[in-house]
Motif scaffolding. Structure first.
Motif, mmCIF file in Angstrom:
data_model
loop_
_atom_site.group_PDB
_atom_site.id
_atom_site.type_symbol
_atom_site.label_atom_id
_atom_site.label_comp_id
_atom_site.label_asym_id
_atom_site.label_seq_id
_atom_site.Cartn_x
_atom_site.Cartn_y
_atom_site.Cartn_z
ATOM 1 N N ASN A 132 1.125 -1.595 0.148
ATOM 2 C CA ASN A 132 0.361 -0.013 -0.230
ATOM 3 C C ASN A 132 1.104 1.827 0.029
ATOM 4 N N GLY A 133 1.597 1.645 -1.388
ATOM 5 C CA GLY A 133 2.748 2.500 -1.191
ATOM 6 C C GLY A 133 4.083 2.341 -1.219
ATOM 7 N N GLN A 134 4.301 1.117 -0.185
ATOM 8 C CA GLN A 134 5.402 0.878 0.448
ATOM 9 C C GLN A 134 6.816 0.164 -1.326
ATOM 10 N N SER A 135 8.047 0.714 -1.512
ATOM 11 C CA SER A 135 8.543 -0.192 -2.167
ATOM 12 C C SER A 135 9.094 -1.311 -2.040
ATOM 13 N N TRP A 142 1.630 3.780 -5.466
ATOM 14 C CA TRP A 142 -0.320 3.603 -4.967
ATOM 15 C C TRP A 142 -0.338 3.205 -3.900
ATOM 16 N N SER A 143 -1.063 4.060 -3.293
ATOM 17 C CA SER A 143 -1.854 3.838 -2.155
ATOM 18 C C SER A 143 -3.212 3.942 -1.560
ATOM 19 N N GLN A 144 -4.035 3.970 -0.571
ATOM 20 C CA GLN A 144 -5.743 3.901 -0.373
ATOM 21 C C GLN A 144 -5.644 4.770 1.354
ATOM 22 N N THR A 145 -6.137 5.138 1.424
ATOM 23 C CA THR A 145 -6.359 5.965 2.515
ATOM 24 C C THR A 145 -7.412 4.815 3.140
ATOM 25 N N PRO A 146 -7.560 4.307 3.917
ATOM 26 C CA PRO A 146 -9.030 3.165 5.093
ATOM 27 C C PRO A 146 -10.269 4.798 5.252
ATOM 28 N N ASP A 147 -11.164 4.579 4.554
ATOM 29 C CA ASP A 147 -12.146 5.594 4.663
ATOM 30 C C ASP A 147 -12.200 6.275 3.679
ATOM 31 N N GLY A 148 -11.439 6.592 3.259
ATOM 32 C CA GLY A 148 -11.147 7.756 2.174
ATOM 33 C C GLY A 148 -11.386 9.319 2.713
ATOM 34 N N VAL A 149 -12.127 10.211 1.960
ATOM 35 C CA VAL A 149 -12.202 11.175 2.646
ATOM 36 C C VAL A 149 -13.953 11.529 2.615
ATOM 37 N N GLY A 150 -13.927 11.085 3.811
ATOM 38 C CA GLY A 150 -16.272 11.759 4.227
ATOM 39 C C GLY A 150 -16.428 10.161 3.482
ATOM 40 N N CYS A 151 -15.633 8.858 3.753
ATOM 41 C CA CYS A 151 -16.325 8.228 3.313
ATOM 42 C C CYS A 151 -17.116 7.436 4.461
ATOM 43 N N GLY A 158 -19.260 5.081 4.794
ATOM 44 C CA GLY A 158 -19.441 3.365 4.722
ATOM 45 C C GLY A 158 -17.904 2.703 4.337
ATOM 46 N N GLY A 159 -17.000 3.473 4.024
ATOM 47 C CA GLY A 159 -15.321 2.778 3.439
ATOM 48 C C GLY A 159 -15.338 3.722 2.392
ATOM 49 N N ASN A 160 -14.188 2.153 1.961
ATOM 50 C CA ASN A 160 -13.491 1.702 0.137
ATOM 51 C C ASN A 160 -12.596 1.527 0.357
ATOM 52 N N SER A 161 -12.454 0.850 -1.154
ATOM 53 C CA SER A 161 -11.213 0.707 -1.243
ATOM 54 C C SER A 161 -10.775 0.730 -2.888
ATOM 55 N N ILE A 162 -9.479 0.262 -2.906
ATOM 56 C CA ILE A 162 -9.257 0.315 -4.216
ATOM 57 C C ILE A 162 -8.961 -1.376 -4.535
ATOM 58 N N ALA A 163 -8.668 -1.820 -6.067
ATOM 59 C CA ALA A 163 -8.153 -2.797 -6.300
ATOM 60 C C ALA A 163 -7.341 -2.808 -7.725
ATOM 61 N N TYR A 164 -6.070 -3.876 -7.418
ATOM 62 C CA TYR A 164 -5.757 -3.965 -9.248
ATOM 63 C C TYR A 164 -5.359 -5.311 -9.185
ATOM 64 N N ASN A 165 -5.521 -5.427 -10.828
ATOM 65 C CA ASN A 165 -5.437 -6.447 -11.138
ATOM 66 C C ASN A 165 -4.498 -6.554 -11.954
ATOM 67 N N THR A 166 -3.646 -7.396 -11.652
ATOM 68 C CA THR A 166 -2.232 -7.155 -12.393
ATOM 69 C C THR A 166 -2.162 -7.809 -13.513
ATOM 70 N N SER A 167 -2.961 -9.010 -13.777
ATOM 71 C CA SER A 167 -3.061 -9.644 -14.675
ATOM 72 C C SER A 167 -4.085 -8.985 -16.184
ATOM 73 N N THR A 168 -4.883 -8.260 -16.440
ATOM 74 C CA THR A 168 -5.725 -7.195 -16.893
ATOM 75 C C THR A 168 -5.241 -5.765 -16.874
ATOM 76 N N GLY A 169 -4.276 -5.216 -15.652
ATOM 77 C CA GLY A 169 -3.915 -3.621 -16.177
ATOM 78 C C GLY A 169 -5.430 -2.858 -15.621
ATOM 79 N N VAL A 170 -6.483 -4.042 -14.795
ATOM 80 C CA VAL A 170 -7.489 -2.586 -14.194
ATOM 81 C C VAL A 170 -7.843 -2.362 -13.307
ATOM 82 N N TRP A 171 -7.847 -1.271 -12.566
ATOM 83 C CA TRP A 171 -8.468 -0.566 -11.867
ATOM 84 C C TRP A 171 -9.578 -0.952 -10.571
#
Length: 202
Positions: A99-102, A168-177, A179-192
């Motif tokens: 989540n943002g680390q190298s 790339w990183s995501q912040t838990p619950d985002g800004v003003g969310c 109910g929460g939010n999540s980000i996923a990345y599919n390495t095989s398709t490149g789809v976020w």
């Protein structure tokens, strides 16, 4: 007339330790050479046979002889206690999530369970770190365990690399969310994929 009591001890002996790093001291009196003396010669071993010994390394054993006239002699020899048992090691599969680390350093305790009766000297992992460029991969990791007497054992685990690409990183619950939010990345398709619930912005 009897000749003087004389004796000689055996050469250095070896004693293999068990997996608990202990052993029972044998009776070495039959290895002693006796000559002369008056009547029956009695041999005494110190430490006595049956004594429990532990930890690798040399120890000194003494054999004492006495005959019926009261004459005594003694000699000593070395017993090398050897640790010949490798450590016990069991590997487990694991995972890391970026989540943002190298890079992320792997934890040997999370990937293995190790034990050794004499003591553990070191635990090493190869590789010891996972890179963000490996997101989406299953990385084989070798765990090598060395005990304090140089015996080694190893096993292999698989580390599943999850999370987001480097930078790339995501912040838990985002800004003003609420109910929460999540980000996923599919390495095989490149789809976020981004999901959020009850997000409000002023």
């Amino acid at each position: 007339m009897s000749s003087p009591l004389e004796m000689s001890c055996p050469a250095t002996q070896t004693l293999n330790l068990s997996s608990t790093c202990s052993a029972t001291l044998p009776d070495y009196r039959s290895l002693v050479n006796i000559s002369g003396g008056c009547g029956t010669v009695t041999l005494t071993q110190m430490p006595a046979s049956g004594t429990s010994v532990s930890q690798a390394g040399p120890m000194t054993v003494t054999i004492m002889a006495s005959d019926q006239s009261g004459s005594t002699q003694s000699c000593t020899f070395t017993v090398n206690k050897l640790d010949v048992t490798p450590p016990s090691v069991v590997c487990f599969n694991g995972s890391v999530s970026f989540n943002g680390q190298s890079t992320i350093a792997l934890d040997a305790d999370a990937l293995s369970d190790v034990a050794d009766g004499c003591g553990i000297q070191s635990i090493s992992l190869s590789p010891g770190t996972i890179s963000a460029t490996q997101v989406g991969q299953n990385v084989p990791v070798t765990v090598t365990v060395t005990d304090i007497n140089g015996n080694t054992a190893f096993c292999n685990s698989q580390v599943t690399v999850l999370g987001l690409p480097e930078g790339w990183s995501q912040t838990p619950d985002g800004v003003g969310c609420a109910g929460g939010n999540s980000i996923a990345y599919n390495t095989s398709t490149g789809v976020w994929t981004a999901t959020s619930t009850n997000c409000y912005y002023a």
